[in-house]
Design a protein around this motif. Structure first.
Motif, short mmCIF file in Angstrom:
data_model
loop_
_atom_site.label_atom_id
_atom_site.label_comp_id
_atom_site.label_asym_id
_atom_site.label_seq_id
_atom_site.Cartn_x
_atom_site.Cartn_y
_atom_site.Cartn_z
N THR A 113 0.87 -1.19 0.00
CA THR A 113 0.00 0.00 0.00
C THR A 113 0.90 1.23 0.00
OG1 THR A 113 -0.06 0.22 2.42
CG2 THR A 113 -1.73 -1.21 1.41
N ASN A 114 0.27 2.39 -0.03
CA ASN A 114 1.01 3.64 0.08
C ASN A 114 1.15 4.11 1.52
OD1 ASN A 114 1.53 4.13 -2.73
ND2 ASN A 114 -0.64 4.64 -2.97
N LEU A 115 0.71 3.31 2.47
CA LEU A 115 0.91 3.63 3.88
C LEU A 115 2.39 3.59 4.20
CD1 LEU A 115 -1.94 1.39 5.36
CD2 LEU A 115 -2.03 3.86 4.94
N GLN A 116 2.84 4.53 5.02
CA GLN A 116 4.26 4.64 5.34
C GLN A 116 4.50 4.44 6.83
OE1 GLN A 116 6.40 7.98 3.49
NE2 GLN A 116 4.56 8.39 2.28
N GLU A 117 5.57 3.73 7.13
CA GLU A 117 5.96 3.51 8.53
C GLU A 117 6.64 4.74 9.10
OE1 GLU A 117 7.95 -0.36 9.21
OE2 GLU A 117 7.65 -0.69 7.07
#
Length: 209
Positions: A113-117
């Motif tokens: 996904t485009n979710l970032q840590e």
């Protein structure tokens, strides 16, 4: 109005019943719970069951489904004792929802996904970058529910990030300003707007005649 008695509910189509009962509880919180395995593989998953349990100590709970199949979030929390709760907001709804897909434990949802840590020095588990409210949680207790095999997981807030513009002078977090979403049923997301805040209520004085 439609009326569904217990017998009717039990005979409904499986998907219809799930949608009906899940929607009947009203709007629910929408959060991403971030964890990391003891082997260093990050995980993030959407949950609509996060609830406030108390403010002193500051406790939050959530429900995880039965562990008859692998539950990566639950497993990581039990192994490391650490997790994060991140509010889903308008810009990430589709990616957040995709985290509900059943990936193998070797696959990080951040990678698909485009979710970032995001990390801070005190928390082993990942936060979701950009989330307007982010909580660093420490596992405290679990309570298996015999009635359906689910588990209530209870954690204590060890740290709390809040976007400055959302935090009011009295400590209130105005989620509507952060375009934080709520979940209706299983898959419907909405962005609530604040209508009004009301003062603490006390019993009315009854007038005797």
């Amino acid at each position: 109005m439609h009326y569904f008695d217990q017998k009717y509910l039990s005979e409904l189509d499986h998907l219809f019943r799930i949608n009906l009962v899940n929607s009947s509880s009203g709007f629910k919180s929408s959060n991403l719970i971030g964890t990391k395995s003891k082997d260093g593989i990050s995980n993030v998953a959407v949950f609509s069951s996060v609830i406030h349990l108390g403010s002193n100590p500051p406790l939050m709970g959530f429900i995880t489904r039965p562990t008859t199949v692998p539950r990566n979030t639950y497993k990581n929390i039990k192994e490391t004792g650490c997790y994060t709760i991140n509010h889903i907001y308008e810009d990430i709804i589709e990616d957040a929802h995709h985290s509900s897909a059943k990936y193998d434990a070797s696959v990080s949802e951040f990678s698909v996904t485009n979710l970032q840590e995001a990390y801070d020095h005190a928390c082993f588990a990942p936060f979701v970058k950009g989330a307007p409210v982010q909580l660093h949680m420490k596992f405290r207790e679990e309570h298996p529910l015999k009635i359906n095999g689910t588990i209530l997981v209870i954690g204590e807030i060890m740290g709390l990030y809040v976007k400055k513009e959302l935090l009011k002078e009295d400590g209130f977090i105005d989620l509507s300003e952060g375009k934080v979403s709520a979940i209706n049923g299983l898959d419907a997301y909405t962005i609530p707007t604040l209508k009004k805040r009301l003062p603490y209520q006390r019993p009315k004085q009854m007038i005797k005649h």
